[in-house]
Design an enzyme around this catalytic site. Structure first.
Site, PDB file in Angstrom:
ATOM      1  N   HIS A 268      -5.112 -10.736  56.425  1.00 45.57           N
ATOM      2  CA  HIS A 268      -6.470 -10.644  56.964  1.00 45.57           C
ATOM      3  C   HIS A 268      -6.880  -9.185  57.014  1.00 45.57           C
ATOM      4  O   HIS A 268      -6.051  -8.314  57.275  1.00 45.57           O
ATOM      5  CB  HIS A 268      -6.543 -11.252  58.375  1.00 45.57           C
ATOM      6  CG  HIS A 268      -7.939 -11.575  58.789  1.00 45.57           C
ATOM      7  ND1 HIS A 268      -8.759 -10.655  59.393  1.00 45.57           N
ATOM      8  CD2 HIS A 268      -8.670 -12.714  58.643  1.00 45.57           C
ATOM      9  CE1 HIS A 268      -9.934 -11.220  59.610  1.00 45.57           C
ATOM     10  NE2 HIS A 268      -9.915 -12.454  59.174  1.00 45.57           N
ATOM     11  N   GLU A 322      -6.968 -20.136  57.667  1.00 43.12           N
ATOM     12  CA  GLU A 322      -7.118 -21.119  56.600  1.00 43.12           C
ATOM     13  C   GLU A 322      -5.865 -21.967  56.401  1.00 43.12           C
ATOM     14  O   GLU A 322      -5.958 -23.087  55.918  1.00 43.12           O
ATOM     15  CB  GLU A 322      -7.446 -20.419  55.273  1.00 43.12           C
ATOM     16  CG  GLU A 322      -8.556 -19.412  55.371  1.00 43.12           C
ATOM     17  CD  GLU A 322      -9.921 -19.980  55.064  1.00 43.12           C
ATOM     18  OE1 GLU A 322     -10.218 -20.182  53.898  1.00 43.12           O
ATOM     19  OE2 GLU A 322     -10.687 -20.231  56.000  1.00 43.12           O
TER      20      GLU A 322
HETATM   21  N1  ACO Z   1      -0.398 -12.683  49.536  1.00 49.97           N
HETATM   22  C1  ACO Z   1       0.252 -11.662  48.951  1.00 49.97           C
HETATM   23  N2  ACO Z   1      -0.031 -10.369  49.165  1.00 49.97           N
HETATM   24  C2  ACO Z   1      -1.039 -10.098  50.001  1.00 49.97           C
HETATM   25  C3  ACO Z   1      -1.773 -11.116  50.638  1.00 49.97           C
HETATM   26  C4  ACO Z   1      -1.412 -12.449  50.377  1.00 49.97           C
HETATM   27  N3  ACO Z   1      -2.061 -13.475  50.945  1.00 49.97           N
HETATM   28  N4  ACO Z   1      -2.742 -10.564  51.402  1.00 49.97           N
HETATM   29  C5  ACO Z   1      -2.635  -9.222  51.262  1.00 49.97           C
HETATM   30  N5  ACO Z   1      -1.597  -8.955  50.401  1.00 49.97           N
HETATM   31  C6  ACO Z   1      -1.134  -7.624  50.014  1.00 49.97           C
HETATM   32  C7  ACO Z   1      -1.975  -7.057  48.900  1.00 49.97           C
HETATM   33  O1  ACO Z   1      -1.435  -7.391  47.651  1.00 49.97           O
HETATM   34  C8  ACO Z   1      -1.892  -5.581  49.183  1.00 49.97           C
HETATM   35  O2  ACO Z   1      -0.649  -5.105  48.751  1.00 49.97           O
HETATM   36  P1  ACO Z   1      -0.525  -3.685  48.000  1.00 49.97           P
HETATM   37  O3  ACO Z   1      -1.261  -2.702  48.891  1.00 49.97           O
HETATM   38  O4  ACO Z   1       0.931  -3.457  47.898  1.00 49.97           O
HETATM   39  O5  ACO Z   1      -1.249  -3.860  46.716  1.00 49.97           O
HETATM   40  C9  ACO Z   1      -1.856  -5.511  50.706  1.00 49.97           C
HETATM   41  O6  ACO Z   1      -1.309  -6.765  51.119  1.00 49.97           O
HETATM   42  C10 ACO Z   1      -3.218  -5.328  51.360  1.00 49.97           C
HETATM   43  O7  ACO Z   1      -4.134  -6.219  50.754  1.00 49.97           O
HETATM   44  P2  ACO Z   1      -5.695  -5.966  50.658  1.00 49.97           P
HETATM   45  O8  ACO Z   1      -6.226  -6.771  49.516  1.00 49.97           O
HETATM   46  O9  ACO Z   1      -6.007  -4.522  50.707  1.00 49.97           O
HETATM   47  O10 ACO Z   1      -6.172  -6.603  52.008  1.00 49.97           O
HETATM   48  P3  ACO Z   1      -7.655  -6.949  52.342  1.00 49.97           P
HETATM   49  O11 ACO Z   1      -7.856  -6.603  53.759  1.00 49.97           O
HETATM   50  O12 ACO Z   1      -8.614  -6.387  51.364  1.00 49.97           O
HETATM   51  O13 ACO Z   1      -7.687  -8.543  52.115  1.00 49.97           O
HETATM   52  C11 ACO Z   1      -7.508 -10.844  52.379  1.00 49.97           C
HETATM   53  C12 ACO Z   1      -7.635  -9.511  53.097  1.00 49.97           C
HETATM   54  C13 ACO Z   1      -8.597 -10.943  51.304  1.00 49.97           C
HETATM   55  C14 ACO Z   1      -7.724 -11.989  53.369  1.00 49.97           C
HETATM   56  C15 ACO Z   1      -6.122 -10.947  51.737  1.00 49.97           C
HETATM   57  O14 ACO Z   1      -5.126 -10.899  52.722  1.00 49.97           O
HETATM   58  C16 ACO Z   1      -5.947 -12.184  50.856  1.00 49.97           C
HETATM   59  O15 ACO Z   1      -6.285 -12.156  49.677  1.00 49.97           O
HETATM   60  N6  ACO Z   1      -5.397 -13.313  51.418  1.00 49.97           N
HETATM   61  C17 ACO Z   1      -5.254 -14.533  50.667  1.00 49.97           C
HETATM   62  C18 ACO Z   1      -6.567 -15.335  50.644  1.00 49.97           C
HETATM   63  C19 ACO Z   1      -6.910 -15.928  51.990  1.00 49.97           C
HETATM   64  O16 ACO Z   1      -6.034 -16.390  52.730  1.00 49.97           O
HETATM   65  N7  ACO Z   1      -8.223 -15.926  52.292  1.00 49.97           N
HETATM   66  C20 ACO Z   1      -8.717 -16.398  53.593  1.00 49.97           C
HETATM   67  C21 ACO Z   1      -9.012 -15.247  54.498  1.00 49.97           C
HETATM   68  S1  ACO Z   1      -9.378 -15.757  56.141  1.00 49.97           S
HETATM   69  C22 ACO Z   1     -11.079 -15.915  56.181  1.00 49.97           C
HETATM   70  O17 ACO Z   1     -11.814 -15.207  55.588  1.00 49.97           O
HETATM   71  C23 ACO Z   1     -11.640 -16.984  56.963  1.00 49.97           C
END
Ligand code: ACO
Length: 385
Positions: A268, A322
């Site tokens: 998140h 989610e």
């Molecule tokens: N699985 C694997 N790796 C992840 C995940 C995940 N679910 N979430 C974050 N990471 C990793 C990224 O690869 C990144 O790693 P790196 O820096 O080594 O490349 C690091 O964690 C940070 O990720 P960001 O993309 O910078 O985090 P951001 O804050 O932009 O994204 C998000 C948040 C979009 C929710 C992300 O965690 C994600 O894609 N999760 C999966 C999709 C999901 O569950 N969506 C629902 C969100 S809840 C809602 O909106 C109601």
């Protein structure tokens, strides 16, 4: 631009990727305390409200500012009832969509159509009546589309139903059982609002141009649809179905992470501790969902958290809302592609409350961009290019 920001030159302006950490608006509606894993609606911790307040009480809280007294709630519920019906032309539009249209697209089209199809209801100066007129119809649009795509006629709402009951009744055509509508009602209260999330920001940007509430919520539906925001729960269901059984959890998750895939339902932008809604939904799923499905979800969660912690140390990746939404919504008999649309039934209240808040103290939201292209090109007439 604030005076402090105005004093900086363009190159000195902060430009955090994805606007992380930028405060884009002031709001008294809700806040996410990311480090503590806390969510507050108008002063109430979500744990105070979940399972105690109904979705209607929470909607009143957000729109009006306080929890309703019994007489206020009765009047408010009657108003929601009066606003659930769809114009026949809106149903005709839904009928014309191909049956395979994703329900989020049908919702976006159906909600957008209500502007012109309810003449005189919406104008460029939105108020609470407009918020009710629009949010009350989200379940009706979705249920009507779901029925027509399955070759059935839409069912008119029945007065006296709350939002969760009305949605299930219009979808399935029979009196919803308490074991189905109650968890759905709690789910809706958990998802009603969530600070400056992407779809709410989209709604506020649209409202800030003095556009109408129908446009603001139509844009918000588009923003919610993506898997990085509200589009993940059906993908969680797909993931769990593909994993299939406890023996396969580790190899499936390892292969997904080796490919560089994101695990749906984890991570998140703001929470750096467990999402409190995930904790509440986990307990709801434990009692509401099929025991084998819960067991698989729980094992998958445990292993995913361990692997994410191993592979992304320091990233503080936890279960988000989610993940267990999938188990809870499947338990109330909703098909996977209705999960994100059901999220929007809840969030329509938060979006519209934000639109009203933005309109009450508006300034156009218009940020700056960093220009990274060339500036010295010369024009060539088309024949010489
Ligand atoms: N699985 C694997 N790796 C992840 C995940 C995940 N679910 N979430 C974050 N990471 C990793 C990224 O690869 C990144 O790693 P790196 O820096 O080594 O490349 C690091 O964690 C940070 O990720 P960001 O993309 O910078 O985090 P951001 O804050 O932009 O994204 C998000 C948040 C979009 C929710 C992300 O965690 C994600 O894609 N999760 C999966 C999709 C999901 O569950 N969506 C629902 C969100 S809840 C809602 O909106 C109601």
């Amino acid at each position: 631009m604030s005076n402090a920001a105005a004093a900086l030159t363009e190159t000195e302006l902060p430009k955090p990727s994805g606007l992380e950490g930028v405060i884009a608006a002031s709001t008294a509606l809700s806040h996410v305390y990311g480090e503590e894993g806390r969510l507050v609606y108008r002063g109430y911790d979500i744990h105070e409200l979940a399972g105690q307040a109904t979705f209607e009480e929470v909607a009143f809280l957000l729109w009006v500012g306080h929890l309703p007294a019994a007489s206020e709630l009765a009047e408010f519920s009657a108003k929601l009832d009066e606003n659930r019906g769809l114009p026949e032309e809106a149903v005709t539009i839904l009928r014309q969509l191909p049956a395979e249209t994703p329900p989020m697209d049908a919702l976006r089209t159906g909600i957008s159509s209500l502007g012109p199809l309810l003449p005189g209801v919406f104008n460029e100066d939105p108020d609470q009546d407009e918020a009710i007129a629009l949010a009350a119809r989200f379940p009706s649009v979705l249920a009507a589309f779901h029925r027509v795509r399955s070759g059935q006629d839409p069912i008119a709402h029945k007065s006296g139903h709350n939002t969760a009951q009305s949605y299930l009744y219009q979808l399935f055509g029979n009196e919803p059982e308490e074991r189905h509508w109650k968890p759905l009602d709690t789910y809706l209260t958990l998802l009603t609002d969530h600070g400056m999330n992407a779809s709410t920001f989209a709604a506020r940007v649209i409202a800030s141009t003095q556009s109408d509430i129908v446009s603001a919520l139509t844009g918000a539906i588009g923003a919610l649809k993506g898997p990085l925001h509200g589009g993940a729960p059906s993908l969680v269901l797909d993931m769990l179905n593909e994993i299939g059984g406890a023996d396969n959890v580790d190899s499936w998750l390892t292969a997904a992470l080796d490919r560089g895939d994101r695990l749906m339902g984890f991570g998140h932008r703001v929470y750096k501790a467990e999402d409190p809604r995930a904790e509440i939904l986990r307990e709801m799923a434990r009692t509401a969902s099929d025991p084998d499905f819960f067991e698989l979800s729980f094992k998958t969660e445990e292993r995913a958290l361990a692997l994410l912690n191993e592979r992304k140390p320091g990233r503080k990746l936890y279960t988000n809302v989610e993940f267990y939404s999938a188990a809870v919504l499947a338990a109330v008999r909703l098909p996977g592609d209705m999960f994100t649309p059901t999220f929007s039934v809840a969030r329509s209240v938060g979006w519209s409350a934000h639109v009203l808040e933005q309109a009450a103290n508006n300034r156009l939201i218009r940020p700056q961009s960093e220009f990274v292209g060339p500036t010295d090109k010369m024009f060539e007439p088309v024949g010489r290019r």
